[in-house]
Design a protein around this motif. Structure first.
Motif, PDB file in Angstrom:
ATOM      1  N   HIS A 133       0.843  -1.206   0.000  1.00 56.60           N
ATOM      2  CA  HIS A 133       0.000   0.000   0.000  1.00 56.60           C
ATOM      3  C   HIS A 133       0.877   1.254   0.000  1.00 56.60           C
ATOM      4  CE1 HIS A 133      -3.796  -2.111   1.797  1.00 56.60           C
ATOM      5  NE2 HIS A 133      -3.772  -2.154   0.486  1.00 56.60           N
ATOM      6  N   GLU A 134       1.951   1.207   0.781  1.00 61.46           N
ATOM      7  CA  GLU A 134       2.840   2.370   0.836  1.00 61.46           C
ATOM      8  C   GLU A 134       3.517   2.601  -0.519  1.00 61.46           C
ATOM      9  OE1 GLU A 134       5.681   2.304   4.006  1.00 61.46           O
ATOM     10  OE2 GLU A 134       6.530   4.233   3.426  1.00 61.46           O
ATOM     11  N   ALA A 173      -4.348   5.276  -4.534  1.00 60.93           N
ATOM     12  CA  ALA A 173      -4.138   4.749  -3.174  1.00 60.93           C
ATOM     13  C   ALA A 173      -3.989   5.860  -2.141  1.00 60.93           C
ATOM     14  CB  ALA A 173      -2.913   3.844  -3.141  1.00 60.93           C
ATOM     15  N   ARG A 174      -3.886   7.124  -2.630  1.00 57.68           N
ATOM     16  CA  ARG A 174      -3.796   8.233  -1.672  1.00 57.68           C
ATOM     17  C   ARG A 174      -5.199   8.679  -1.293  1.00 57.68           C
ATOM     18  NH1 ARG A 174       0.818  11.978  -4.664  1.00 57.68           N
ATOM     19  NH2 ARG A 174       2.470  10.383  -4.595  1.00 57.68           N
ATOM     20  N   TYR A 175      -5.322   9.246  -0.081  1.00 62.98           N
ATOM     21  CA  TYR A 175      -6.646   9.639   0.405  1.00 62.98           C
ATOM     22  C   TYR A 175      -7.328  10.622  -0.541  1.00 62.98           C
ATOM     23  CZ  TYR A 175     -10.419  11.437   3.214  1.00 62.98           C
ATOM     24  OH  TYR A 175     -11.671  11.805   3.635  1.00 62.98           O
ATOM     25  N   ALA A 225      -5.559   1.741   1.821  1.00 63.90           N
ATOM     26  CA  ALA A 225      -4.354   2.578   1.726  1.00 63.90           C
ATOM     27  C   ALA A 225      -4.704   4.045   2.009  1.00 63.90           C
ATOM     28  CB  ALA A 225      -3.726   2.431   0.345  1.00 63.90           C
ATOM     29  N   ALA A 226      -5.852   4.487   1.522  1.00 65.10           N
ATOM     30  CA  ALA A 226      -6.296   5.863   1.788  1.00 65.10           C
ATOM     31  C   ALA A 226      -6.505   6.088   3.278  1.00 65.10           C
ATOM     32  CB  ALA A 226      -7.584   6.151   1.022  1.00 65.10           C
ATOM     33  N   ASP A 276      -3.187   6.900   4.804  1.00 68.73           N
ATOM     34  CA  ASP A 276      -2.338   7.845   4.075  1.00 68.73           C
ATOM     35  C   ASP A 276      -1.827   8.907   5.046  1.00 68.73           C
ATOM     36  OD1 ASP A 276      -1.132   9.673   2.434  1.00 68.73           O
ATOM     37  OD2 ASP A 276      -2.856   9.937   1.097  1.00 68.73           O
ATOM     38  N   ARG A 295       0.986   4.196  -2.761  1.00 66.15           N
ATOM     39  CA  ARG A 295       0.732   5.608  -2.408  1.00 66.15           C
ATOM     40  C   ARG A 295       1.879   6.499  -2.846  1.00 66.15           C
ATOM     41  NH1 ARG A 295      -1.164   3.915   2.892  1.00 66.15           N
ATOM     42  NH2 ARG A 295       1.001   4.117   3.528  1.00 66.15           N
TER      43      ARG A 295
END
Lengths: 107, 422
Positions: free
Chosen positions: B51-52, B72-74, B338-339, B342, B55
């Protein structure tokens, strides 16, 4: 920027600046006002952003929609004639100085 | 898992198997291609490092394994969720594009629908699952949670997945739906099937669909008006046929939505919360000292574990997402989990903090498709955590924790615990 005053159940008042076009709920969350939960993030689902609109502002915040009316039947604190969901109150310059009282609880 | 990163410049031919080509538009940012399979077993075992990677690679990435864009970012996940005109649901919210492939079952009238059709069906389910209805259910759900915890305290040691996270929702939700007593053992397998089917055509999806016939037959029968007890959610949906809000053909499919998404999600949400409280005893102690935190402790567990990990949308037009061009007809995979971790949005995202201001997390989605049953989930979660906090002094993990694998849902197969009574 319009300012909004939130008056907590214990009469503590907090005045914050709002962005034109944001909802009163979003403004409260942005400024960390305890007493507005906003579980659904403004989706008009949860009824946890209940406020009592100060009587002098009632004529200016618009009317209660049909969906909002049903949601208000489910609020945790007593529903009063001036009850609104703050996610449905859109802030404009005309609401500069708006006063919203917070109920004892949201859930 | 090692993610290899290659950057496709806008001037090299993009690696796309279908849909529009990336434009030679100098104003567009290149989309990073990643060799990541977010539906593989090794990914499910520990998704957080990947996930990182997803992102940090960019606001939009491209996953060559399945030929999909992903966010994957908010900020981007939230933006895609809140622009249903551009990122539609009617072409399916899994990998399968309903414009190109026949759906494995008749599409959902709410999940896999766009406005204006969605607006009408959503309004019906909103009313069936409204805050006022939750008020009526609250005492019964709370009493059932208390009874379940009392029963588990007599046993002391048990599996917190089967005996608590599954057993509690199974003790309240099917009755609230108005389901018949017979055949309820099909509910969890059916839900597992639905959530596996959002994924790619991997082994998980194929196995689930191959075994689905009896579960599908059960659900189809249970959705009929005659099989739903008066006063339950199911009967309330059918009653909307009489008021003209929906047709008699639509009602069973809306009941199906609740049977698909109303049980396994709360099982994994409650499982996530118990797993959190067992791993973070200081947070359990805070909860025990302030019962009013129960609801937020559940909400934070939904953010922290994100029982529903992913959903897809399909683009209805060429669009720029944070400067990255995505053509029309492309699948966009949203990494909700992932979000929800974040660091651009959350302070100490890896920390389970029951006093966190959780509003805005996307564990229930966001926007017009945000989980219609979120109030049922929160009610179940809150009353269960409240019962645990009042009656249990410690939750100790006393055996091997086993993960359950599903293309969409994150949760455990087994969580052996021992309760110490308060």
């Amino acid at each position: 920027m319009p300012s909004i005053t939130f008056i907590h159940h214990d009469d503590r008042a907090e005045t914050v600046s709002a962005n034109d076009g944001d909802s009163a709920m979003y403004t409260a969350l942005l400024h960390g006002i305890d007493g507005i939960t906003g579980e659904c993030g403004g989706g008009a689902v949860c009824a946890t952003c209940h406020v009592y609109v100060d009587d002098s502002w009632l004529g200016k915040v618009g009317t209660v929609g049909a969906d909002e009316d049903e949601l208000l039947e489910g609020v945790a604190s007593e529903r009063l004639p001036n009850s609104r969901l703050s996610c449905q109150i859109k802030i404009t310059e005309a609401l500069d100085g708006l006063v919203l009282r917070l109920p004892e609880r949201q859930v | 898992m090692v993610a290899t990163v290659t950057t496709a410049s806008p001037h090299t031919p993009p690696v796309l198997s279908f849909g529009g080509a990336l434009p030679n538009d100098a104003s567009s940012q290149p989309v990073v291609h990643l060799d990541v399979d977010p539906f593989a077993m090794d990914f499910f075992a520990d998704p957080h490092p990947t996930h990182e990677v997803l992102r940090e690679a960019g606001p939009v990435v491209y996953l060559d394994k399945w030929n999909v864009y992903a966010v994957a970012r908010y900020a981007e996940v939230h933006a895609v969720l809140n622009d249903p005109a551009t990122f539609c649901s009617s072409r399916g919210v899994g990998l399968s594009d309903f414009a190109r492939e026949k759906p494995w079952r008749p599409p959902s009238l709410i999940l896999e629908a766009d406005p204006p059709a969605h607006t009408r069906t959503r309004a019906v389910l909103n009313k069936v699952l409204s805050p006022a209805v939750m008020k009526q259910l609250r005492d019964g759900f709370a009493a059932a949670a208390d009874a379940k915890v009392d029963e588990l305290l007599e046993r002391r040691s048990f599996d917190a997945v089967a005996d608590l996270a599954e057993a509690y929702p199974l003790s309240v939700f099917p009755d609230a739906m108005g389901l018949q007593k017979e055949g309820r053992e099909n509910l969890l397998p059916y839900a597992g099937l639905v959530f596996n089917a959002f994924g790619p055509p991997n082994q998980l999806r194929q196995d689930a669909i191959e075994r689905s016939a009896p579960h599908q037959a059960y659900v189809a029968a249970q959705c009929q008006r005659a099989n739903l007890a008066p006063g339950g959610f199911g009967a309330c949906i059918h009653a909307r046929v009489d008021t003209g809000d929906i047709t008699a053909d639509e009602a069973p499919l809306l009941v199906r939505s609740l049977l698909s998404a109303g049980l396994d999600t709360t099982v994994n949400g409650i499982g996530a919360a118990v797993y959190c409280l067992a791993r973070y005893p200081e947070e359990f102690a805070r909860l025990r000292s302030d019962l009013s935190l129960a609801r937020n402790a559940f909400e934070e567990a939904v953010r922290f574990e994100s029982p529903v990990q992913t959903f897809f949308r399909t683009t209805t037009r060429d669009v720029e997402i944070s400067g990255c061009h995505v053509g029309e007809g492309e699948k966009v995979l949203m990494f909700l989990a992932a979000a929800n971790r974040d660091p651009r949005r959350w302070a100490d995202p890896e920390c389970y903090d029951i006093t966190r201001k959780t509003s805005g997390h996307v564990g229930f989605g966001s926007g017009i498709h945000m989980c219609v049953g979120q109030l049922v989930a929160r009610l179940e979660g809150e009353v269960m955590l409240s019962a645990l906090a009042r009656k249990v002094v410690s939750i100790e993990i006393t055996g091997d924790v086993k993960r359950r694998f599903n293309n969409t849902l994150r949760g455990l197969e087994s969580l052996p615990v021992t309760f110490t009574p308060a």
